[in-house]
Design a protein around this motif. Structure first.
Motif, PDB file in Angstrom:
ATOM      1  N   PHE A  27       0.419  -1.238   0.167  1.00  0.00           N
ATOM      2  CA  PHE A  27      -0.438  -0.365   0.562  1.00  0.00           C
ATOM      3  C   PHE A  27       1.421   1.387   0.162  1.00  0.00           C
ATOM      4  N   HIS A  51       0.260   4.962   0.218  1.00  0.00           N
ATOM      5  CA  HIS A  51      -0.542   6.743  -0.100  1.00  0.00           C
ATOM      6  C   HIS A  51       0.879   7.872  -0.561  1.00  0.00           C
ATOM      7  N   ILE A  70      -4.674   6.510  -3.624  1.00  0.00           N
ATOM      8  CA  ILE A  70      -4.025   5.530  -3.434  1.00  0.00           C
ATOM      9  C   ILE A  70      -3.266   4.519  -4.672  1.00  0.00           C
ATOM     10  N   SER A 106      -2.459   0.407  -4.370  1.00  0.00           N
ATOM     11  CA  SER A 106      -1.728  -0.504  -3.749  1.00  0.00           C
ATOM     12  C   SER A 106      -1.828  -2.386  -4.556  1.00  0.00           C
TER      13      SER A 106
END
Length: 43
Positions: A10, A12, A26, A28
């Motif tokens: 992940f 940000h 985001i 991922s």
């Protein structure tokens, strides 16, 4: 997040640059050791 059969990555992100407008979003990815990036899928 990591377990014995998977990893979830992940990140940000804060948008930058003239067209990004500071938009937060985001990135991922879900990965499986031994089947990384779908290596075990038929062609």
């Amino acid at each position: 997040m990591q377990g014995p059969a998977f990893t979830i990555e992940f990140a940000h992100q804060q948008g930058q640059g003239a067209n990004a407008g500071g938009i937060t979003h985001i990135h991922s990815i879900y990965r499986e050791p031994g089947n990384d990036y779908g290596a075990g899928l038929p062609a």
